[in-house]
Design an enzyme around this catalytic site. Structure first.
Site: not given
Ligand SMILES: Cc1cc2nc3c(=O)[nH]c(=O)nc-3n(C[C@H](O)[C@H](O)[C@H](O)COP(=O)(O)OP(=O)(O)OC[C@H]3O[C@@H](n4cnc5c(N)ncnc54)[C@H](O)[C@@H]3O)c2cc1C
Length: 557
Positions: A17, A19, A22, A71, A132, A137, A554-555
């Site tokens: 693998m 990339c 892969c 592989y 996230c 994030c 100063c502070c």
């Molecule tokens: C661009 C961007 C930037 C962000 N930046 C920040 C930040 O800087 N700080 C911050 O605090 N938050 C940030 N957030 C928000 C943060 O990412 C989310 O609030 C957080 O990840 C949500 O977590 P969660 O566990 O609720 O959902 P998710 O992390 O979305 O997890 C849900 C999981 O469930 C799975 N799933 C869905 N349906 C099913 C099913 N039927 N069966 C099995 N699995 C399923 C999905 O595939 C996924 O893996 C950002 C979001 C985005 C889009």
């Protein structure tokens, strides 16, 4: 239907693998082998794959399918699926808890259950770690930091000159981002699982089939309790023409290999603004279009206005109060037509990023069969202990359709698992949630805005400290922004903090603690704050309620 106790787990060493694709090819090759129910590669660099199979499986068949795909594989371990024995939880189930969704809320719930000594199935479709670490994030913040450094390299605040930072090596920036994402996914999710033998990770889509039964990969489970943590996905508004265009969302915008010359960002809240500034700093001509009267629309007006000015200073075009009526994509260009102040306006660009919010992943999950109620936007409805309308099912994270931050997801996941398994009745407290917009300068807020405090009937004192009076900002030659504090006159307590300064996220936590634990202005004023830090600005802002801070030595003594 297959029972969990019929399943076998195999760990494979994989060679060849090189990339991310892969990893996908290996998973597909393994899934083609008869009997394989799921196959997971935890990143191509791992050199590993895991397989869950129904009953005995011939290792030679796995090796042959892998060889055909190019592989080499060797079975390292084979054992009955972990956790299949479960515990008798009174519900006749196989696991004490099933967590649906392997993002931050799901991991937090699973870990709490393991800490409580329970057996847990952590079920997830898509890449482990969820939003996230993979598409939220982590990738966005590392891109922001890269572009901040590039931007700073083009400035010399100490001599007051602006020089060119030279061209940005965009593909390299993206490669570094991918590397970090892979490393953090491994360190914070995959490796963590190894430390909790009570957690069985099952890659697959879960479907609620009634009561507390859940089907995954054709296997039916009956866990004692369930936590739904299926997160959310980008949402685009029903603007005529938009659905027929190849526009970007927050996920694809983090993967854009070629920089366009121009980009429209539809949506002026945190995600849209952060990405808008990233692309602008990479040399793209960016226009932000916002429906509401101002960007960062949920902050106080002066915060929105301040950020608008700083973004415009960097060359972004900001248009708020714009109703988009139509979107067209022709000849490789997007045209948006809309209405502003009752006049028709139009905007054109090579790329369009739609950042108009997210919607919960609740469709096709079987919530109706399980008796779990949803709200208007598909969000799961819970009480203040995160219990749904089915008493055996709890929910946490973005699937609740509010407070969409990863730390809130983790907090909710922990709380839901604890309430579900230990019946401790912990209450979800959203009163002090910090909110950061990672632009430069950042917006960091907690508690009530001035407008909200007045609406709620508080008599307030407001302090607004410009950074020009803060020694740290003067020393750093960066006096952008201000600190605004909202104080309740009757109780002398801090109700809200709204900070628009570079790295504001690093100082908000002091205010969060003050709000959460009801500290008074005199408590805070009587506390020492270190000199030449931005945090000292909080104390100066409080002192400014009563005296002229220019008259201090100063502070903030
Ligand atoms: C661009 C961007 C930037 C962000 N930046 C920040 C930040 O800087 N700080 C911050 O605090 N938050 C940030 N957030 C928000 C943060 O990412 C989310 O609030 C957080 O990840 C949500 O977590 P969660 O566990 O609720 O959902 P998710 O992390 O979305 O997890 C849900 C999981 O469930 C799975 N799933 C869905 N349906 C099913 C099913 N039927 N069966 C099995 N699995 C399923 C999905 O595939 C996924 O893996 C950002 C979001 C985005 C889009």
């Amino acid at each position: 239907m297959e029972k969990p106790e019929d399943l076998q787990e195999l760990e494979l060493d994989v060679r060849g693998m090189t990339c991310d694709s892969c990893a996908v090819h290996v998973e597909n090759a393994l899934r083609r082998v008869p009997g394989v129910r799921q196959a997971t590669v935890p990143g191509w660099k791992s050199g590993r794959a895991s397989v869950v199979a129904g009953g005995e499986i011939d290792p030679a068949a796995l090796r042959a399918s892998m060889a055909e795909a190019g592989y080499t594989a060797a079975v390292r371990t084979a054992r009955p699926a972990r956790g299949r024995q479960g515990k008798d939880n009174g519900g006749g189930g196989d696991f004490d808890l099933m967590v649906i969704g392997h993002g931050s809320a799901g991991f937090a719930a699973a870990i709490k259950a393991a800490e409580l000594g329970r057996t847990v199935a952590l079920v997830g479709e898509g890449t482990v770690g969820g939003t996230c670490v993979n598409i939220g994030c982590v990738p966005s913040k590392t891109l922001i930091r890269s572009l901040e450094q590039h931007h700073l390299a083009g400035q010399n605040r100490f001599r007051g000159v602006h020089t060119s930072a030279g061209p940005i090596h965009w593909p390299q920036v993206l490669d570094h981002k991918d590397e970090l994402v892979n490393d953090m996914r491994r360190a914070k999710y995959l490796d963590v699982l190894d430390g909790y033998p009570q957690i069985t990770h099952i890659q697959g889509r879960a479907l609620l089939t009634g009561g507390n039964r859940v089907e995954v990969n054709g296997v039916s489970f009956a866990p004692g309790k369930i936590v739904i943590a299926t997160g959310g996905r980008p949402w685009a508004p029903p603007i005529p023409g938009l659905a027929n265009t190849p526009h970007l969302d927050s996920t694809s915008a983090l993967e854009l290999r070629e920089l366009p010359r121009s980009m429209i960002v539809l949506g002026g809240n945190a995600v849209g603004l952060e990405l808008a500034q990233v692309y602008a700093r990479a040399g793209v001509y960016v226009t932000v279009l916002e429906l509401l009267p101002r960007i960062a629309p949920f902050e106080d007006e002066d915060v929105s206005a301040g950020l608008t000015g700083y973004l415009e200073d960097e060359g972004l075009r900001i248009v708020a109060g714009l109703q988009t009526d139509h979107v067209e994509w022709r000849g490789g260009r997007f045209t948006l037509t809309g209405t502003k102040n009752e006049a028709e306006v139009s905007f054109e660009a090579e790329q369009l990023l739609v950042a108009t919010g997210r919607r919960p992943n609740t469709e096709g999950l079987g919530l109706e069969q399980a008796g779990v109620e949803r709200g208007r936007r598909g969000e799961i409805i819970v009480d203040d202990q995160l219990q749904t309308s089915n008493p055996d099912i709890y929910a946490a994270g973005d699937v609740l359709g509010r407070d969409m931050f990863v730390y809130v997801a983790a907090y909710g996941g922990t709380l839901a698992a604890e309430n579900a398994l230990a019946g401790v009745g912990r209450v979800y407290d959203a009163s002090y949630i910090p909110r950061i917009t990672f632009t430069d300068p950042q917006i960091a807020s907690a508690g009530l805005t001035e407008a909200q405090a007045l609406q709620q009937g508080h008599e307030v004192k407001v302090s607004r400290l410009p950074m020009e009076v803060l020694p740290r900002a003067l020393a750093a030659r960066d006096t952008r922004g201000f600190i605004k504090l909202v104080v309740d006159v009757a109780s002398d307590r801090l109700l809200g903090a709204h900070i628009l300064v570079p790295e504001a996220g690093e100082i908000i936590q002091t205010a969060v603690l003050a709000i959460r634990f009801g500290l008074t202005v005199s408590d805070l004023r009587g506390t020492m704050f270190p000199y030449l830090t931005n945090a000292e600005g909080l104390k100066l802002a409080l002192l400014a309620l009563e005296k002229d801070v220019a008259m201090l030595s100063c502070c903030a003594g």
